[in-house]
Scaffold this motif. Structure first.
Motif, PDB file in Angstrom:
ATOM      1  N   ASP A 167      -5.074  -8.158  -3.146  1.00  0.00           N
ATOM      2  CA  ASP A 167      -5.814  -8.255  -1.882  1.00  0.00           C
ATOM      3  C   ASP A 167      -7.179  -7.575  -1.932  1.00  0.00           C
ATOM      4  O   ASP A 167      -7.800  -7.361  -0.879  1.00  0.00           O
ATOM      5  CB  ASP A 167      -4.995  -7.629  -0.744  1.00  0.00           C
TER       6      ASP A 167
ATOM      7  N   LEU B 274      -3.766   0.048   5.000  1.00  0.00           N
ATOM      8  CA  LEU B 274      -2.527  -0.305   5.669  1.00  0.00           C
ATOM      9  C   LEU B 274      -1.591  -1.041   4.718  1.00  0.00           C
ATOM     10  O   LEU B 274      -1.197  -0.525   3.699  1.00  0.00           O
ATOM     11  CB  LEU B 274      -2.829  -1.115   6.941  1.00  0.00           C
ATOM     12  N   ARG B 275      -1.235  -2.294   5.024  1.00  0.00           N
ATOM     13  CA  ARG B 275      -0.289  -3.030   4.182  1.00  0.00           C
ATOM     14  C   ARG B 275      -0.967  -3.887   3.126  1.00  0.00           C
ATOM     15  O   ARG B 275      -0.290  -4.628   2.407  1.00  0.00           O
ATOM     16  CB  ARG B 275       0.597  -3.924   5.051  1.00  0.00           C
ATOM     17  N   ALA B 276      -2.269  -3.842   3.040  1.00  0.00           N
ATOM     18  CA  ALA B 276      -2.968  -4.665   2.041  1.00  0.00           C
ATOM     19  C   ALA B 276      -2.579  -4.246   0.628  1.00  0.00           C
ATOM     20  O   ALA B 276      -2.370  -3.061   0.349  1.00  0.00           O
ATOM     21  CB  ALA B 276      -4.477  -4.533   2.225  1.00  0.00           C
ATOM     22  N   LYS B 277      -2.444  -5.219  -0.236  1.00  0.00           N
ATOM     23  CA  LYS B 277      -2.083  -4.961  -1.634  1.00  0.00           C
ATOM     24  C   LYS B 277      -3.358  -4.645  -2.415  1.00  0.00           C
ATOM     25  O   LYS B 277      -3.886  -5.458  -3.183  1.00  0.00           O
ATOM     26  CB  LYS B 277      -1.361  -6.171  -2.227  1.00  0.00           C
TER      27      LYS B 277
ATOM     28  N   LYS C 181      -5.435  -0.974  -4.095  1.00  0.00           N
ATOM     29  CA  LYS C 181      -5.513   0.464  -4.329  1.00  0.00           C
ATOM     30  C   LYS C 181      -6.962   0.845  -4.548  1.00  0.00           C
ATOM     31  O   LYS C 181      -7.651   0.261  -5.397  1.00  0.00           O
ATOM     32  CB  LYS C 181      -4.665   0.861  -5.543  1.00  0.00           C
TER      33      LYS C 181
END
Length: 299
Positions: free
Chosen positions: A23, A91-94, A96
Motif C-alpha cells: 500500500d 492505520l491499517r494500510a500495508k 511501513k
C-alpha cells in the motif's frame, strides 16, 4: 558563474524516508500533494506534506525503489518529526515507514556530472550503482539528485563544494523545506504548483481544500522569488517593505552564500510588496532577480 556549478557534492543535510509495502503508493497518494498512484518506474515526484490548513510540514523528492518501495528525500532536520506525523496516518494500510538515511548515500550532480543533461525535470534513470533524479537547472547548468546504497561507489565527477550546491539549489528557484520554516507556506507560496509539486486532479490529502481554493479562487497573494542581498541571509528571516519594521511582507525560505559575494535566497513575498520594491532583510536592501521558470498563471 554557472561554470562553478560543475561536479559532484555530498548532501549530508538531506535524509531518506522509506515507504515499503503493497500500500506504499496508495498511502502516499492520500497524504501528499502529488499523484503517486500513477508514479512510473522512470519518474520522480516533487511533493509537499501539509497540515489541515494547507501549510507545508515537509517537501520531498520521491521515486520508486522497487515494486513496493518508495523513497522520499527531505531535509534531515525535519525528517524525524515528519516521519512521526506521517506514521500516525498509517492505520491499517500495508505500509511501513522508516528512516533509511543511514542506508543511502545522497549526492548532488551538476554540469558535466549529469549524463542526461537534456532530460526533463523529475525523470528518473539508473546511473552507476544508484539512481539519478533530474532536477530543474540552475543558471543553465543541469542538475540531478543521486541516491545509492551507503556502500556504493560515488557517481563519477569532479568534487563540488556542498556550499556551491546549496547556492545552486537557491538559484534553481525550488525551495526544499527545512525545520526553520515548517508551517510557513502553502505550496503555491513556493511556486510548487508551477514546478510539478502539486496535482490538482488527484484525490484528497491533508490541506487539499485550502491548496485548491488558493489556486482556483484567485486568492494567491504570495509567490516565491529569487533575491540577492549584500548581508547574510537565512531561512526564517522576515522581509520588510522600505521604512516598515512591524509588518513583514514575506519570509526567506532558503538561502546560500553567493560565490561572487553577498547572499542569494528564495523568498516568499506578498505580490504587492514585490511589485513595490524597496525590500529589506535585517536592514539590508534585498534585490529581486528573475525567476528561471514560468509561473503557472503565465503559461
Amino acid at each position: 558563474m554557472s561554470q562553478l556549478l560543475n561536479g559532484v557534492a555530498p548532501l549530508p543535510h538531506l535524509g531518506v524516508i522509506r515507504a515499503q509495502g503493497t500500500d506504499a503508493a496508495a498511502f502516499l497518494q492520500g497524504q501528499l500533494t502529488q499523484d503517486f498512484a500513477l508514479l512510473g518506474p522512470d519518474e520522480a515526484r516533487l511533493a509537499a506534506f501539509c497540515n489541515a490548513k494547507g501549510r507545508m510540514l515537509a517537501s520531498f523528492v520521491a521515486w520508486r525503489h522497487g515494486e513496493d518501495e518508495i523513497l522520499l528525500v527531505c531535509s534531515r532536520d525535519l525528517l524525524a518529526a515528519t516521519l512521526k506525523r506521517l506514521s500516525m496516518f498509517v492505520l491499517r494500510a500495508k505500509v511501513k515507514l522508516a528512516d533509511a538515511s543511514e542506508e543511502f548515500a545522497l549526492y548532488g550532480l551538476a554540469g558535466d556530472a549529469v549524463p542526461a543533461a537534456g532530460a526533463a525535470p523529475w525523470t528518473l534513470a539508473a546511473l552507476g550503482d544508484g539512481q539519478a533524479v533530474q532536477l530543474y537547472p540552475a543558471d543553465g547548468q543541469a542538475r540531478a539528485l543521486w541516491a545509492g546504497a551507503a556502500s556504493a561507489a560515488a557517481p563519477a565527477g569532479a568534487p563540488l563544494d556542498p556550499a556551491l550546491w546549496q547556492w545552486g539549489e537557491v538559484r534553481s528557484g525550488i525551495a526544499t523545506l527545512s525545520a526553520l520554516v515548517v508551517e510557513a507556506f502553502v505550496p503555491q507560496m513556493l511556486n510548487y504548483e508551477s514546478v510539478g509539486g502539486v496535482n490538482f486532479r488527484k484525490g484528497c490529502y491533508p490541506g487539499q481544500e485550502v491548496v485548491a481554493r488558493s489556486q482556483f479562487r484567485g486568492t494567491l497573494k504570495r509567490r516565491a522569488f529569487i533575491a540577492h542581498a549584500g548581508a547574510p541571509l537565512s531561512a526564517g528571516q522576515e522581509v520588510f517593505p522600505a521604512g516598515e519594521t512591524e509588518q513583514p511582507a514575506g519570509v526567506v525560505a532558503q538561502a546560500a552564500a553567493a560565490p561572487g559575494g553577498g547572499w542569494d535566497a528564495i523568498v516568499s513575498l506578498q505580490l504587492s510588496a514585490a511589485q513595490a520594491g524597496g525590500l529589506q532583510v535585517g536592514g539590508a536592501p534585498l534585490a529581486l532577480l528573475p525567476l528561471p521558470y514560468p509561473l503557472l498563471a503565465d503559461i
